[in-house]
Design a protein around this motif. Structure first.
Motif, short mmCIF file in Angstrom:
data_model
loop_
_atom_site.label_atom_id
_atom_site.label_comp_id
_atom_site.label_asym_id
_atom_site.label_seq_id
_atom_site.Cartn_x
_atom_site.Cartn_y
_atom_site.Cartn_z
N ASP A 158 -7.19 -94.09 -3.15
CA ASP A 158 -7.70 -93.13 -4.14
C ASP A 158 -8.87 -93.73 -4.93
OD1 ASP A 158 -7.61 -90.58 -5.17
OD2 ASP A 158 -6.16 -91.06 -6.73
N LEU A 159 -9.55 -94.72 -4.35
CA LEU A 159 -10.61 -95.41 -5.08
C LEU A 159 -11.81 -94.53 -5.40
CD1 LEU A 159 -10.41 -98.93 -3.44
CD2 LEU A 159 -10.54 -98.51 -5.91
N ASP A 160 -12.08 -93.52 -4.58
CA ASP A 160 -13.21 -92.63 -4.88
C ASP A 160 -13.02 -91.95 -6.23
OD1 ASP A 160 -14.98 -92.94 -2.70
OD2 ASP A 160 -13.71 -91.69 -1.44
N ASP A 161 -11.90 -91.26 -6.40
CA ASP A 161 -11.65 -90.55 -7.65
C ASP A 161 -11.41 -91.51 -8.81
OD1 ASP A 161 -11.97 -88.09 -6.47
OD2 ASP A 161 -9.82 -87.77 -6.12
N ALA A 162 -10.72 -92.61 -8.54
CA ALA A 162 -10.39 -93.55 -9.60
C ALA A 162 -11.63 -94.20 -10.20
CB ALA A 162 -9.45 -94.63 -9.05
N THR A 163 -12.54 -94.63 -9.35
CA THR A 163 -13.75 -95.28 -9.88
C THR A 163 -14.66 -94.28 -10.60
OG1 THR A 163 -14.76 -95.10 -7.67
CG2 THR A 163 -13.74 -97.21 -8.27
N GLU A 164 -14.66 -93.04 -10.15
CA GLU A 164 -15.43 -92.02 -10.87
C GLU A 164 -14.85 -91.82 -12.27
OE1 GLU A 164 -16.28 -87.21 -10.86
OE2 GLU A 164 -15.76 -88.18 -8.96
N LEU A 165 -13.52 -91.77 -12.36
CA LEU A 165 -12.86 -91.61 -13.66
C LEU A 165 -13.22 -92.77 -14.59
CD1 LEU A 165 -10.65 -90.14 -15.40
CD2 LEU A 165 -9.01 -91.72 -14.36
N LEU A 166 -13.17 -93.99 -14.07
CA LEU A 166 -13.47 -95.16 -14.89
C LEU A 166 -14.91 -95.18 -15.36
CD1 LEU A 166 -11.50 -97.83 -12.82
CD2 LEU A 166 -10.89 -96.93 -15.07
#
Length: 498
Positions: A250-258
């Motif tokens: 889920d790194l795509d969505d997670a890094t966007e959130l961060l």
């Protein structure tokens, strides 16, 4: 005209890289009394001179996430270019006992630790564990006990937990270590109290987020949202440990959130390591339950290995019952075989402004006992995750030299200056680390960019990284011409002054 001053040590003729001033040029470095005293185009005279011709001269790597606080492990990290290794995600308790033990034994590299919430939680919620003894082994043994992973503390128990963590801070602990992934049942108010405690003392929390899952609810994304929210509400600096392993597929969505949170000046910082596999005790709570594999986004139990051998569902369940402290490796990505998985790992490794940190784990013998004391070289069958030997060298070998997706300067910045900046507001010692400038601590590495390489593998992890020609800690060489100086123990404690 040349400089006529005589220095204790001179590193001559190398390509000096300082990530703060962005210097990247051939220079000579003079060191006196453990500090950098000159960075000069002119020749320098020293009592001792180390030749760096054709090599990179950089600040020593700073690892802010290293569980391997044993002497042999420190030497292994030195060959990976690490000059400062800090136990901040898990931390230890009692803090003063742990510092005293390491100081008495001596270390080749600098060391330090945070105040361990998970240790406090086990002590309060599971009396059978007894009191912590300042070692990671004590916490590993706690995996055979239940309750502390899932129970919400009573108000009285929560007060005891917070008091124990604060005691660790008052003993010089660097920050609040929140290993929430191992106790996902922690109360929401419990985490809030930890964030308030961090703000009160002006330190950061270093958190392994409570959920390890790509599925909602109880997803990694949800856990990141909790952490970001607490940072915004309390003002506490919240450091997110190993976003690669907590976020996985889920790194795509997670890094966007961060990145959106950071753009709004919410006080969060981020780290990652250079592998798509994690390493921990098989009894960890996120490996339990009928859906645990699906929650990681996988469908093959063989992605879990014990000492390089793939496990079956039946073997995993057997070990969780008979040996919950057994250390296993789990491949949540397969970056070397799957290009899309490498793209996901890039999201973590190349995260803008993110630090590289190893999540280094202790080395163990064939029976699973930690290797401690004057053990060298490592036995051929010594076991740990390969990141414990090669995390930093792997960054320069793969992302800088082979794939050329990261510049040398940015790679040095991610491994030196950025981790120093995560800490320096509340640990003044770090203002003199992660830089190669006059007045800074002489933690200096000299490596060959053409040959630096991680050699450790998942099947044969006990292999030192190559490419480090010289490693200097506090002005004292601990590796010279690629050879270990076995009696050199110039490492100093990194500790808050309270």
């Amino acid at each position: 005209m040349g400089n006529t001053q005589q220095f204790d040590l001179v590193i001559s003729g190398g390509r000096v890289v300082d990530p703060e001033t962005e210097l990247e040029a051939v220079r000579n470095v003079g060191i006196t009394d453990g500090q950098i005293a000159a960075v000069s185009e002119d020749p320098l005279e020293g009592v001792k001179t180390l030749d760096a011709t054709g090599h990179i001269v950089a600040p020593g790597f700073i690892d802010i996430h290293s569980h391997a606080q044993q002497l042999p492990a420190a030497w292994v990290q030195a060959f990976d270019g690490v000059t400062t290794a800090l136990e901040l995600e898990s931390g230890l308790l009692p803090v003063d006992v742990a510092y005293e033990r390491m100081a008495k034994e001596g270390r080749p590299i600098n060391y330090g630790l945070g105040s361990a919430w998970s240790f406090a939680r086990v002590q309060v919620l599971q009396p059978k564990a007894g009191k912590p003894d300042g070692t990671l082994k004590w916490f590993q043994n706690a995996f055979s006990l239940s309750g502390w992973q899932t129970d919400v503390p009573s108000p009285e128990q929560l007060e005891q937990i917070i008091d124990l963590v604060e005691e660790g801070l008052n003993q010089g602990g660097i920050g609040v270590s929140v290993n929430a992934g191992y106790a996902p049942g922690m109360g929401r108010k419990e985490y809030y109290e930890l964030a308030k405690l961090a703000f009160k003392h002006g330190v950061a929390t270093f958190t392994h987020d409570r959920y390890m899952s790509t599925l909602e609810p109880r997803s990694s994304f949800e856990a990141l949202g909790e952490q970001i929210g607490l940072a915004a509400i309390t003002g506490a600096h919240m450091h997110i440990c190993h976003i690669n392993s907590v976020c996985g597929r889920d790194l795509d969505d997670a890094t966007e959130l961060l990145q959106r949170a950071e753009s709004r000046n919410i006080p969060i910082t981020v780290e990652a390591y250079t592998y798509g596999a994690l390493c921990t005790a098989i009894g960890a709570e996120f490996f339990r339950g009928p859906e645990w594999l699906t929650r990681f986004g996988g469908d093959e139990y063989s992605a879990m290995e014990l000492r390089g051998k793939a496990l079956t569902k039946e073997k995993i369940e057997e070990l969780q019952s008979s040996g919950p402290g057994s250390v296993v490796v789990f491949h949540f990505l397969h970056e070397e075989e799957e290009p899309d998985d490498m793209k996901l790992l890039d999201k973590a490794v190349l995260y803008p402004g993110g630090a590289i940190a190893s999540d280094c784990t202790p080395w163990s013998d064939a029976n699973g006992a930690f290797l401690e004391g004057e053990v060298w070289p490592l036995p051929d069958d010594a076991f740990s995750h390969p990141r414990s030997a090669g995390c930093f060298s792997r960054l320069f070998a793969i992302w800088v030299r082979e794939r050329q997706v990261l510049s040398l300067l940015d790679a040095v910045r991610k491994t030196t200056l950025i981790p120093a900046q995560v800490l320096e507001e509340f640990v003044p010692q770090m203002k003199k680390k992660g830089r190669l400038q006059v007045g800074c601590d002489a933690d200096v590495i000299v490596f060959d960019l053409n040959t630096i390489k991680d050699n450790a593998t998942f099947v044969a992890p006990a292999q030192l990284s190559s490419g480090q020609r010289h490693v200097v800690v506090n002005g004292v060489p601990i590796i010279e011409e690629g050879e270990r100086i076995g009696d050199a123990k110039p490492g100093r404690p990194i500790r808050r002054q309270v």
